[in-house]
Scaffold this active site. Structure first.
Site, PDB file in Angstrom:
ATOM      1  N   HIS A  21     153.147  91.050 101.752  1.00  0.00           N
ATOM      2  CA  HIS A  21     151.904  90.652 102.411  1.00  0.00           C
ATOM      3  C   HIS A  21     152.006  89.259 103.030  1.00  0.00           C
ATOM      4  O   HIS A  21     151.221  88.904 103.922  1.00  0.00           O
ATOM      5  CB  HIS A  21     150.748  90.696 101.408  1.00  0.00           C
ATOM      6  CG  HIS A  21     149.423  91.013 102.029  1.00  0.00           C
ATOM      7  ND1 HIS A  21     148.984  90.451 103.212  1.00  0.00           N
ATOM      8  CD2 HIS A  21     148.418  91.832 101.631  1.00  0.00           C
ATOM      9  CE1 HIS A  21     147.783  90.906 103.502  1.00  0.00           C
ATOM     10  NE2 HIS A  21     147.419  91.747 102.577  1.00  0.00           N
ATOM     11  N   ASP A  56     154.130 106.881 116.431  1.00  0.00           N
ATOM     12  CA  ASP A  56     154.844 108.109 116.778  1.00  0.00           C
ATOM     13  C   ASP A  56     156.307 107.778 117.061  1.00  0.00           C
ATOM     14  O   ASP A  56     156.625 107.140 118.063  1.00  0.00           O
ATOM     15  CB  ASP A  56     154.176 108.746 117.999  1.00  0.00           C
ATOM     16  CG  ASP A  56     154.846 110.033 118.452  1.00  0.00           C
ATOM     17  OD1 ASP A  56     155.878 110.411 117.858  1.00  0.00           O
ATOM     18  OD2 ASP A  56     154.332 110.656 119.398  1.00  0.00           O
TER      19      ASP A  56
END
Length: 440
Positions: free
Chosen positions: A161, A378
């Protein structure tokens, strides 16, 4: 294999990790980390699920990773501490990204709800490096491609993070996918985090309620000894209209609000009741707010780092349940509105000198990924379904289920509290939010 991976053990075979390095030479030296980056150096696991692939899927994703690590070169580095004891990213020590290939013994549909994965399943689909607890050598990112019998596959990543918030992580993943499809980057990353550097001398205007100490006077710690249960709750367009009507019923308090504000008010109240907090129990609601567009000089579109504020609502349980839901929504709207340029700069200064030490059980952290473009990741085999796991017990996440499908609310609670929460959240009725299970 049983019908769901939730009630059976997912079996996979993993390859030995290989290290993926940037394809070309990248800048050396170190990258500055802001006080916001240093708040939570935790590993965040996420899963991208794809229903189809081909024999080239592993090679395509691995090669694209080597290429995306050129513009996103800090991800291939390691954390280090500077002379002031602050974390930085050491880019000279390019230890790269561990990459694992795996095979599963089932079809991808056997995973069940891919939005919120069982911890056992998550551990199988996301590679966690054995040295991740050792600061100077722990990778900032790991990647695992798992192929299933049906031809589908998952990409599991574990990202520190310190490197990115939700927006930055999505930008990185979408850049990785663009390269895999042979496309140029649509967004060039900006690694100049000094834009959010603390000021000298600090100019703190506070106070910051998230740092207020609260005691567990309701003995909720004992309740959390129970088994933690994680569930997701679906709010379609019709339910969202109902929730917003509940949150604006008393127009003297708030006349309008967003779906996020209304849902946050509902979840905060229902969760607090389910945990049976005493009336004098202090409780906090922390809201993760992306402030990229809230600064007087907005951050560059490709800013890669943490740009999230955490305004806080602080009150007692008695105050929360005795006020109408519209008042709770009003608290939340006020907290979000407080995130201004001055607030952000002051909080950065404050965090530079003060640590946020843990979250007591009377705290709820709500974040929304409903607007993040994780569905655009994608790699050449269609858009994925996105999933998470390992949510902290203090956290609740909102995720989009498509423009027409509404919002999924995901969180974990002790088993007995989850039963109560589910009843409250699924039977939307103003009158039930009155002294249910409240201790005096």
């Amino acid at each position: 294999m049983a019908a769901s991976a939730k009630n059976s053990v997912l079996k996979i075979e993993r390859s030995i990790p290989i290290v993926v390095l940037p394809e070309h030479e990248t800048p050396e030296g170190s990258v500055f980390l802001t006080s916001l980056d240093q708040v939570a150096p935790a590993i965040v696991p996420t899963i991208y699920s794809f229903d189809r692939s081909d024999t080239s899927v592993v090679d395509v994703i691995k090669q694209a990773l080597a290429r995306v690590l050129v513009p996103y070169y800090p991800v291939a580095g390691r954390l280090a501490k500077n002379s002031l004891g602050k974390l930085v990213v050491d880019c000279q020590k390019k230890l790269g990204v561990p990459f694992v290939e795996a095979m599963a013994d089932c079809d991808i549909e056997n995973l069940g709800d891919k939005r919120l994965l069982d911890s056992d399943v998550l551990d199988k689909l996301v590679y966690r490096d054995p040295v991740e607890h050792i600061l100077e050598v722990a990778p900032l990112l790991t990647a695992q491609v798992t192929k299933f019998r049906c031809g589908g596959f998952t990409l599991g990543i574990a990202l520190n993070h310190c490197m990115a918030d939700g927006v930055s992580a999505m930008n990185f993943m979408n850049a990785w996918a663009e390269i895999a499809r042979g496309k140029p980057l649509s967004l060039v990353p900006c690694h100049d985090r000094t834009i959010l550097k603390s000021r000298v001398p600090p100019q703190i205007t506070g106070p910051y309620n998230e740092f207020v100490h609260i005691s567990d006077v309701s003995n909720m710690t004992a309740l959390y000894v129970e088994q933690l249960v994680y569930k997701s709750f679906h709010f379609d367009a019709e339910k969202l209209v109902t929730v917003k009507r509940m949150a604006t019923k008393d127009e003297q308090v708030t006349s309008n609000c967003s779906s996020f504000v209304a849902l946050a008010a509902l979840v905060w109240r229902a969760r607090s009741m389910a945990l049976k907090m005493k009336l004098h129990q202090q409780l906090k609601l922390l809201l993760l707010v992306d402030f990229r567009s809230r600064l007087r000089a907005p951050l560059p579109n490709g800013y890669f780092g943490n740009a999230v504020a955490m305004p806080c609502c602080l009150c007692t349980m008695g105050e929360l349940i005795e006020e109408p839901m519209s008042a709770s929504a009003g608290r939340i709207k006020k907290a979000i509105k407080s995130v201004t340029d001055d607030y952000i700069r002051s909080r950065i200064d404050y965090l530079d000198m003060n640590r946020l030490e843990g979250l007591p059980v009377a705290t709820l952290v709500i974040s929304s990924w409903a607007r993040l473009e994780y569905g655009n990741t994608d790699f050449g085999w269609g858009k994925p379904r996105f999933g998470i796991g390992g949510l902290p017990s203090s956290s609740c996440m909102f995720m989009s289920e498509g423009r027409e499908k509404g919002i999924a609310v995901m969180l974990g609670l002790p088993l007995s509290a989850m039963d109560t929460f589910e009843k409250l959240i699924c039977d939307l009725n103003d009158t039930q939010y009155t002294n249910i299970g409240i201790q005096t």
